[in-house]
Design a protein around this motif. Structure first.
Motif, PDB file in Angstrom:
ATOM      1  N   GLY A  11       0.770  -1.117  -0.047  1.00  0.00           N
ATOM      2  CA  GLY A  11      -0.063  -0.187  -0.131  1.00  0.00           C
ATOM      3  C   GLY A  11       0.759   1.239   0.106  1.00  0.00           C
ATOM      4  O   GLY A  11       0.057   2.399   0.236  1.00  0.00           O
ATOM      5  N   CYS A  12       2.311   1.298  -0.093  1.00  0.00           N
ATOM      6  CA  CYS A  12       2.896   2.358  -0.146  1.00  0.00           C
ATOM      7  C   CYS A  12       4.097   2.399  -1.031  1.00  0.00           C
ATOM      8  O   CYS A  12       4.734   1.403  -1.211  1.00  0.00           O
ATOM      9  N   ASP A  13       4.206   3.468  -1.909  1.00  0.00           N
ATOM     10  CA  ASP A  13       5.066   3.510  -3.026  1.00  0.00           C
ATOM     11  C   ASP A  13       6.514   3.986  -2.262  1.00  0.00           C
ATOM     12  O   ASP A  13       6.500   4.381  -1.370  1.00  0.00           O
ATOM     13  N   ALA A  14       7.485   4.317  -3.241  1.00  0.00           N
ATOM     14  CA  ALA A  14       8.632   4.714  -2.948  1.00  0.00           C
ATOM     15  C   ALA A  14       8.802   6.077  -2.170  1.00  0.00           C
ATOM     16  O   ALA A  14       9.759   6.193  -1.666  1.00  0.00           O
ATOM     17  N   ARG A  15       7.955   6.783  -2.233  1.00  0.00           N
ATOM     18  CA  ARG A  15       7.705   8.079  -1.734  1.00  0.00           C
ATOM     19  C   ARG A  15       7.937   8.003  -0.330  1.00  0.00           C
ATOM     20  O   ARG A  15       8.161   8.798   0.743  1.00  0.00           O
ATOM     21  N   LEU A  16       7.481   6.738   0.323  1.00  0.00           N
ATOM     22  CA  LEU A  16       7.612   6.675   1.744  1.00  0.00           C
ATOM     23  C   LEU A  16       8.989   6.873   2.237  1.00  0.00           C
ATOM     24  O   LEU A  16       9.068   7.024   3.438  1.00  0.00           O
ATOM     25  N   TRP A  35       7.911  -0.988  -6.686  1.00  0.00           N
ATOM     26  CA  TRP A  35       7.317  -2.333  -7.160  1.00  0.00           C
ATOM     27  C   TRP A  35       6.558  -2.087  -8.322  1.00  0.00           C
ATOM     28  O   TRP A  35       5.628  -0.994  -8.549  1.00  0.00           O
ATOM     29  N   PRO A  36       6.397  -3.197  -9.245  1.00  0.00           N
ATOM     30  CA  PRO A  36       5.518  -3.026 -10.341  1.00  0.00           C
ATOM     31  C   PRO A  36       3.912  -2.767  -9.815  1.00  0.00           C
ATOM     32  O   PRO A  36       3.513  -3.418  -8.733  1.00  0.00           O
ATOM     33  N   GLY A  37       3.226  -1.945 -10.248  1.00  0.00           N
ATOM     34  CA  GLY A  37       1.770  -1.458  -9.999  1.00  0.00           C
ATOM     35  C   GLY A  37       1.810  -0.360  -8.955  1.00  0.00           C
ATOM     36  O   GLY A  37       0.847   0.055  -8.582  1.00  0.00           O
ATOM     37  N   TYR A  38       2.860   0.140  -8.636  1.00  0.00           N
ATOM     38  CA  TYR A  38       3.010   1.336  -7.657  1.00  0.00           C
ATOM     39  C   TYR A  38       3.608   2.374  -8.587  1.00  0.00           C
ATOM     40  O   TYR A  38       4.520   2.225  -9.499  1.00  0.00           O
ATOM     41  N   LEU A  44       2.029  -5.936 -13.149  1.00  0.00           N
ATOM     42  CA  LEU A  44       2.398  -7.085 -14.009  1.00  0.00           C
ATOM     43  C   LEU A  44       1.125  -7.689 -14.417  1.00  0.00           C
ATOM     44  O   LEU A  44       0.074  -7.426 -14.198  1.00  0.00           O
ATOM     45  N   ALA A  45       1.047  -8.184 -15.638  1.00  0.00           N
ATOM     46  CA  ALA A  45      -0.074  -9.187 -16.115  1.00  0.00           C
ATOM     47  C   ALA A  45      -0.552 -10.185 -15.123  1.00  0.00           C
ATOM     48  O   ALA A  45      -1.767 -10.095 -14.945  1.00  0.00           O
ATOM     49  N   ASP A  46       0.216 -10.650 -14.385  1.00  0.00           N
ATOM     50  CA  ASP A  46      -0.209 -11.454 -13.382  1.00  0.00           C
ATOM     51  C   ASP A  46       0.451 -10.845 -12.053  1.00  0.00           C
ATOM     52  O   ASP A  46       1.818 -11.467 -11.710  1.00  0.00           O
ATOM     53  N   PRO A  47      -0.025 -10.043 -11.147  1.00  0.00           N
ATOM     54  CA  PRO A  47       0.759  -9.388 -10.090  1.00  0.00           C
ATOM     55  C   PRO A  47       1.196 -10.324  -8.951  1.00  0.00           C
ATOM     56  O   PRO A  47       2.157 -10.137  -8.202  1.00  0.00           O
ATOM     57  N   GLY A  48       0.522 -11.509  -8.858  1.00  0.00           N
ATOM     58  CA  GLY A  48       1.115 -12.612  -7.748  1.00  0.00           C
ATOM     59  C   GLY A  48       2.266 -13.425  -8.356  1.00  0.00           C
ATOM     60  O   GLY A  48       2.714 -14.506  -7.729  1.00  0.00           O
ATOM     61  N   SER A  49       2.687 -13.347  -9.635  1.00  0.00           N
ATOM     62  CA  SER A  49       3.636 -14.005  -9.996  1.00  0.00           C
ATOM     63  C   SER A  49       5.283 -13.780  -9.811  1.00  0.00           C
ATOM     64  O   SER A  49       5.696 -12.569 -10.079  1.00  0.00           O
ATOM     65  N   ALA A 156      -1.114   2.687  -5.487  1.00  0.00           N
ATOM     66  CA  ALA A 156      -0.937   1.325  -6.180  1.00  0.00           C
ATOM     67  C   ALA A 156      -2.073   0.959  -6.797  1.00  0.00           C
ATOM     68  O   ALA A 156      -3.150   1.598  -6.508  1.00  0.00           O
ATOM     69  N   ASP A 157      -1.944   0.077  -7.782  1.00  0.00           N
ATOM     70  CA  ASP A 157      -2.937  -0.785  -8.567  1.00  0.00           C
ATOM     71  C   ASP A 157      -3.604  -1.500  -7.722  1.00  0.00           C
ATOM     72  O   ASP A 157      -3.124  -2.338  -7.000  1.00  0.00           O
ATOM     73  N   ARG A 158      -4.982  -1.676  -7.810  1.00  0.00           N
ATOM     74  CA  ARG A 158      -5.889  -2.653  -6.964  1.00  0.00           C
ATOM     75  C   ARG A 158      -5.579  -3.902  -7.079  1.00  0.00           C
ATOM     76  O   ARG A 158      -5.553  -4.567  -6.024  1.00  0.00           O
ATOM     77  N   ALA A 159      -5.284  -4.350  -8.242  1.00  0.00           N
ATOM     78  CA  ALA A 159      -4.909  -5.830  -8.566  1.00  0.00           C
ATOM     79  C   ALA A 159      -3.739  -6.084  -7.958  1.00  0.00           C
ATOM     80  O   ALA A 159      -3.364  -7.334  -7.318  1.00  0.00           O
ATOM     81  N   THR A 160      -2.711  -5.294  -7.930  1.00  0.00           N
ATOM     82  CA  THR A 160      -1.277  -5.311  -7.298  1.00  0.00           C
ATOM     83  C   THR A 160      -1.697  -5.577  -5.675  1.00  0.00           C
ATOM     84  O   THR A 160      -1.044  -6.504  -4.843  1.00  0.00           O
ATOM     85  N   LEU A 161      -2.652  -4.602  -5.159  1.00  0.00           N
ATOM     86  CA  LEU A 161      -2.824  -4.645  -3.775  1.00  0.00           C
ATOM     87  C   LEU A 161      -3.172  -6.029  -3.397  1.00  0.00           C
ATOM     88  O   LEU A 161      -3.012  -6.629  -2.286  1.00  0.00           O
TER      89      LEU A 161
END
Length: 237
Positions: A11-16, A35-38, A44-49, A156-161
């Motif tokens: 839930g936190c991108d690199a600005r943290l 990370w991808p999606g942030y 990613l096409a498959d955020p869990g891969s 963040a992208d919701r699918a990535t979250l």
């Protein structure tokens, strides 16, 4: 001095990491990839891969650096040891071998959070950002700092979250870290509410007056700790 790669968590991108900017010694070289999606990085096409994640992150995670993974970022960085050339060292900040623990965050609590996220992702995300600050000496002030850094709706992208929540429940790095191809350091806020007491106590470095987010509450102490690890080249005693 060995360079540091700082990796943010759920839930936190690199600005943290921006609160650390004024606290690094001159010799320290730091990068803070998303990370991808942030941030501005596509998901990613498959955020869990993990295989896709490794392919996407290979340029940001060089073997001559120390990887510093905070929270979910630590869990993912450890899992990527199976997919990428090993770094000089791995630092787990606010993370142990696995996320869930009966004396920390039990599996049932994570599952409840996943259901809440499925119903109301934005509200649940905001709730988590506030909840994780419970161990800081001034949670309200820490929350104001966090909102000033991230509160623009683009973290963040919701699918990535959603995939990240699955990874928090599923990834177990115990075997991986028991035979890690590099030194592994564990750094914990002394009052981190997301870690079980035994997980906090087993850390190599304890940041006093800090909880799960020392980059917000104790940026100078965290920067000094990480710079010290970098100055050693990541080698453990």
């Amino acid at each position: 001095m060995t360079p540091l790669v700082l990796l943010s968590g759920w839930g936190c991108d690199a600005r943290l990491w921006q609160p650390l900017d004024g606290h690094w010694p001159d010799a320290v070289r730091v990068s803070t990839p998303n990370w991808p999606g942030y941030g501005d990085r596509p998901p990613l096409a498959d955020p869990g891969s993990l295989a896709q994640l490794a392919k996407d992150m290979v340029g940001a995670l060089p073997a001559d650096a120390i990887w510093v993974g905070w929270s979910l970022g630590g869990l993912l960085a450890a899992a990527l040891l199976d997919h990428l050339p090993a770094p000089r060292a791995l630092v787990l900040l606010g993370m142990a071998e696995r996320f869930c623990h009966p004396k920390g965050i039990p599996v049932t609590e994570l599952r409840s959070f996943q259901r809440a996220f499925a119903r109301a992702p934005d509200a649940t995300h905001r709730h988590f950002l506030r909840w994780q600050l419970a161990g800081e000496p001034d949670p309200r002030a820490a929350h104001r700092r966090l909102r000033a850094l991230l509160d623009d709706g683009g973290a963040a992208d919701r699918a990535t979250l959603a995939a990240g929540l699955d990874q928090l429940g599923e990834l177990d790095n115990a075997e991986r870290l028991a035979h890690a191809p590099c030194p592994v350091w564990r750094v914990s806020g002394a009052h981190d509410p997301l870690l079980a007491p035994t997980q906090r106590e087993s850390a190599d470095h304890h940041l006093t007056g800090a909880g799960h987010c020392p980059m917000l509450s104790r940026p100078a102490s965290l920067a000094a700790c990480l710079a010290g690890i970098a100055s050693s080249g990541g080698a453990t005693s």
